[in-house]
Design a protein around this motif. Structure first.
Motif, PDB file in Angstrom:
ATOM      1  N   GLU A 228       0.830  -1.217   0.000  1.00  0.00           N
ATOM      2  CA  GLU A 228       0.000   0.000   0.000  1.00  0.00           C
ATOM      3  C   GLU A 228       0.860   1.261   0.000  1.00  0.00           C
ATOM      4  O   GLU A 228       0.496   2.275  -0.577  1.00  0.00           O
ATOM      5  CB  GLU A 228      -0.890   0.055   1.247  1.00  0.00           C
ATOM      6  N   LEU A 229       1.973   1.184   0.688  1.00  0.00           N
ATOM      7  CA  LEU A 229       2.883   2.333   0.784  1.00  0.00           C
ATOM      8  C   LEU A 229       3.795   2.299  -0.433  1.00  0.00           C
ATOM      9  O   LEU A 229       4.918   1.832  -0.373  1.00  0.00           O
ATOM     10  CB  LEU A 229       3.703   2.259   2.080  1.00  0.00           C
ATOM     11  N   ASP A 230       3.323   2.814  -1.545  1.00  0.00           N
ATOM     12  CA  ASP A 230       4.048   2.681  -2.811  1.00  0.00           C
ATOM     13  C   ASP A 230       5.076   3.791  -3.029  1.00  0.00           C
ATOM     14  O   ASP A 230       5.391   4.138  -4.153  1.00  0.00           O
ATOM     15  CB  ASP A 230       3.079   2.572  -3.981  1.00  0.00           C
ATOM     16  N   ASP A 231       5.599   4.318  -1.933  1.00  0.00           N
ATOM     17  CA  ASP A 231       6.650   5.328  -2.024  1.00  0.00           C
ATOM     18  C   ASP A 231       7.827   4.894  -1.138  1.00  0.00           C
ATOM     19  O   ASP A 231       7.933   3.726  -0.783  1.00  0.00           O
ATOM     20  CB  ASP A 231       6.111   6.719  -1.630  1.00  0.00           C
ATOM     21  N   TRP A 232       8.663   5.809  -0.760  1.00  0.00           N
ATOM     22  CA  TRP A 232       9.853   5.507   0.032  1.00  0.00           C
ATOM     23  C   TRP A 232       9.503   4.865   1.380  1.00  0.00           C
ATOM     24  O   TRP A 232      10.281   4.082   1.916  1.00  0.00           O
ATOM     25  CB  TRP A 232      10.695   6.771   0.250  1.00  0.00           C
TER      26      TRP A 232
ATOM     27  N   ALA B 141       9.855  -2.084   4.657  1.00  0.00           N
ATOM     28  CA  ALA B 141      10.296  -3.414   4.221  1.00  0.00           C
ATOM     29  C   ALA B 141      11.746  -3.670   4.633  1.00  0.00           C
ATOM     30  O   ALA B 141      12.086  -4.765   5.096  1.00  0.00           O
ATOM     31  CB  ALA B 141      10.144  -3.555   2.711  1.00  0.00           C
ATOM     32  N   SER B 142      12.589  -2.668   4.503  1.00  0.00           N
ATOM     33  CA  SER B 142      13.998  -2.810   4.877  1.00  0.00           C
ATOM     34  C   SER B 142      14.159  -2.999   6.389  1.00  0.00           C
ATOM     35  O   SER B 142      14.926  -3.859   6.837  1.00  0.00           O
ATOM     36  CB  SER B 142      14.776  -1.583   4.402  1.00  0.00           C
ATOM     37  N   LEU B 143      13.429  -2.200   7.165  1.00  0.00           N
ATOM     38  CA  LEU B 143      13.479  -2.331   8.623  1.00  0.00           C
ATOM     39  C   LEU B 143      12.981  -3.710   9.048  1.00  0.00           C
ATOM     40  O   LEU B 143      13.584  -4.370   9.898  1.00  0.00           O
ATOM     41  CB  LEU B 143      12.645  -1.240   9.297  1.00  0.00           C
ATOM     42  N   ARG B 144      11.898  -4.151   8.429  1.00  0.00           N
ATOM     43  CA  ARG B 144      11.340  -5.475   8.734  1.00  0.00           C
ATOM     44  C   ARG B 144      12.355  -6.571   8.468  1.00  0.00           C
ATOM     45  O   ARG B 144      12.551  -7.466   9.282  1.00  0.00           O
ATOM     46  CB  ARG B 144      10.095  -5.679   7.874  1.00  0.00           C
ATOM     47  N   LYS B 145      12.986  -6.517   7.309  1.00  0.00           N
ATOM     48  CA  LYS B 145      13.982  -7.541   6.955  1.00  0.00           C
ATOM     49  C   LYS B 145      15.119  -7.567   7.971  1.00  0.00           C
ATOM     50  O   LYS B 145      15.537  -8.636   8.421  1.00  0.00           O
ATOM     51  CB  LYS B 145      14.528  -7.296   5.551  1.00  0.00           C
ATOM     52  N   THR B 146      15.604  -6.407   8.354  1.00  0.00           N
ATOM     53  CA  THR B 146      16.703  -6.339   9.323  1.00  0.00           C
ATOM     54  C   THR B 146      16.272  -6.906  10.671  1.00  0.00           C
ATOM     55  O   THR B 146      17.019  -7.652  11.305  1.00  0.00           O
ATOM     56  CB  THR B 146      17.196  -4.888   9.469  1.00  0.00           C
TER      57      THR B 146
ATOM     58  N   GLU C 286      12.699  10.299   4.760  1.00  0.00           N
ATOM     59  CA  GLU C 286      13.107   9.958   3.402  1.00  0.00           C
ATOM     60  C   GLU C 286      14.594  10.240   3.208  1.00  0.00           C
ATOM     61  O   GLU C 286      15.091  11.300   3.582  1.00  0.00           O
ATOM     62  CB  GLU C 286      12.299  10.759   2.385  1.00  0.00           C
ATOM     63  N   GLY C 287      15.311   9.252   2.693  1.00  0.00           N
ATOM     64  CA  GLY C 287      16.733   9.407   2.430  1.00  0.00           C
ATOM     65  C   GLY C 287      17.633   8.982   3.579  1.00  0.00           C
ATOM     66  O   GLY C 287      18.840   8.852   3.396  1.00  0.00           O
ATOM     67  N   ASP C 288      17.074   8.761   4.774  1.00  0.00           N
ATOM     68  CA  ASP C 288      17.885   8.331   5.917  1.00  0.00           C
ATOM     69  C   ASP C 288      18.388   6.904   5.695  1.00  0.00           C
ATOM     70  O   ASP C 288      17.673   6.063   5.145  1.00  0.00           O
ATOM     71  CB  ASP C 288      17.081   8.356   7.220  1.00  0.00           C
ATOM     72  N   GLU C 289      19.591   6.660   6.140  1.00  0.00           N
ATOM     73  CA  GLU C 289      20.169   5.316   6.110  1.00  0.00           C
ATOM     74  C   GLU C 289      20.264   4.814   7.542  1.00  0.00           C
ATOM     75  O   GLU C 289      20.734   5.534   8.424  1.00  0.00           O
ATOM     76  CB  GLU C 289      21.575   5.348   5.487  1.00  0.00           C
ATOM     77  N   ILE C 290      19.817   3.590   7.771  1.00  0.00           N
ATOM     78  CA  ILE C 290      19.898   2.982   9.098  1.00  0.00           C
ATOM     79  C   ILE C 290      20.966   1.904   9.066  1.00  0.00           C
ATOM     80  O   ILE C 290      20.980   1.050   8.178  1.00  0.00           O
ATOM     81  CB  ILE C 290      18.540   2.368   9.511  1.00  0.00           C
ATOM     82  N   ASP C 291      21.855   1.939  10.041  1.00  0.00           N
ATOM     83  CA  ASP C 291      22.915   0.944  10.173  1.00  0.00           C
ATOM     84  C   ASP C 291      22.273  -0.396  10.544  1.00  0.00           C
ATOM     85  O   ASP C 291      21.790  -0.567  11.667  1.00  0.00           O
ATOM     86  CB  ASP C 291      23.904   1.411  11.245  1.00  0.00           C
ATOM     87  N   ALA C 292      22.253  -1.335   9.601  1.00  0.00           N
ATOM     88  CA  ALA C 292      21.590  -2.622   9.815  1.00  0.00           C
ATOM     89  C   ALA C 292      22.205  -3.395  10.974  1.00  0.00           C
ATOM     90  O   ALA C 292      21.485  -4.015  11.765  1.00  0.00           O
ATOM     91  CB  ALA C 292      21.639  -3.454   8.533  1.00  0.00           C
ATOM     92  N   ASP C 293      23.517  -3.370  11.102  1.00  0.00           N
ATOM     93  CA  ASP C 293      24.164  -4.097  12.204  1.00  0.00           C
ATOM     94  C   ASP C 293      23.785  -3.499  13.553  1.00  0.00           C
ATOM     95  O   ASP C 293      23.544  -4.232  14.519  1.00  0.00           O
ATOM     96  CB  ASP C 293      25.687  -4.099  12.032  1.00  0.00           C
ATOM     97  N   ALA C 294      23.714  -2.177  13.630  1.00  0.00           N
ATOM     98  CA  ALA C 294      23.319  -1.521  14.872  1.00  0.00           C
ATOM     99  C   ALA C 294      21.860  -1.837  15.201  1.00  0.00           C
ATOM    100  O   ALA C 294      21.512  -2.051  16.373  1.00  0.00           O
ATOM    101  CB  ALA C 294      23.540  -0.012  14.779  1.00  0.00           C
TER     102      ALA C 294
END
Length: 145
Positions: free
Chosen positions: A25-29, A35-40, A109-117
């Motif tokens: 449903e969230l067809d933007d950033w 999805a990225s946060l969920r995967k991590t 938008e545009g923020d990068e999250i350190d996956a390991d952290a």
């Protein structure tokens, strides 16, 4: 990936399916970020359970709640239910400092999250949940006559 049985009816979608749908449903950033946060989060521990609570919030749990994820107009918020008690050496928390319990990571938008952290933070939340879990009480022995 496991889902909470309480969140799936005979005909209804599982929590994981509902989260998948929310991301679509969230067809933007925001969808990509969630999805990225969920995967991590799921990569941090294979026994994390996905739940769907509070009329539309993805929740991740293991031995208690870890975090809730929500997309807002200008951010994706990942709120750790016991964040104030967790070590945050990666300095991911950027919201909720006024309270004594929760802390959040607001991702714009545009923020990068350190996956390991983030994985370390998730694992710390699991350890916190396990430490606060009360052991089962032993039943007192019956007195003999």
């Amino acid at each position: 990936m496991e889902t909470s049985g309480a969140n799936k009816s005979e005909a209804g979608p599982s929590a994981s399916e509902r989260i998948d749908a929310r991301i679509r449903e969230l067809d933007d950033w925001r969808g990509k970020t969630l999805a990225s946060l969920r995967k991590t989060i799921l990569d941090a521990d294979p026994e994390i359970i996905e739940e769907w609570k509070w009329m539309g919030s993805p929740v991740w749990s293991r031995d208690g709640m870890i975090a809730v994820g929500n997309a807002h107009k200008d951010k994706v918020k990942l709120t750790f239910s016991h964040g104030a008690s967790l070590p945050d050496p990666g300095k991911l928390f950027n919201n909720g400092f006024g309270g004594k319990v929760w802390r959040a990571i607001d991702v714009s938008e545009g923020d990068e999250i350190d996956a390991d952290a983030l994985k370390a933070l998730v694992r710390a939340a699991i350890a916190y949940n396990r430490a606060k879990k009360k052991p089962a009480r032993a039943k007192p022995a019956k007195a003999k006559d």
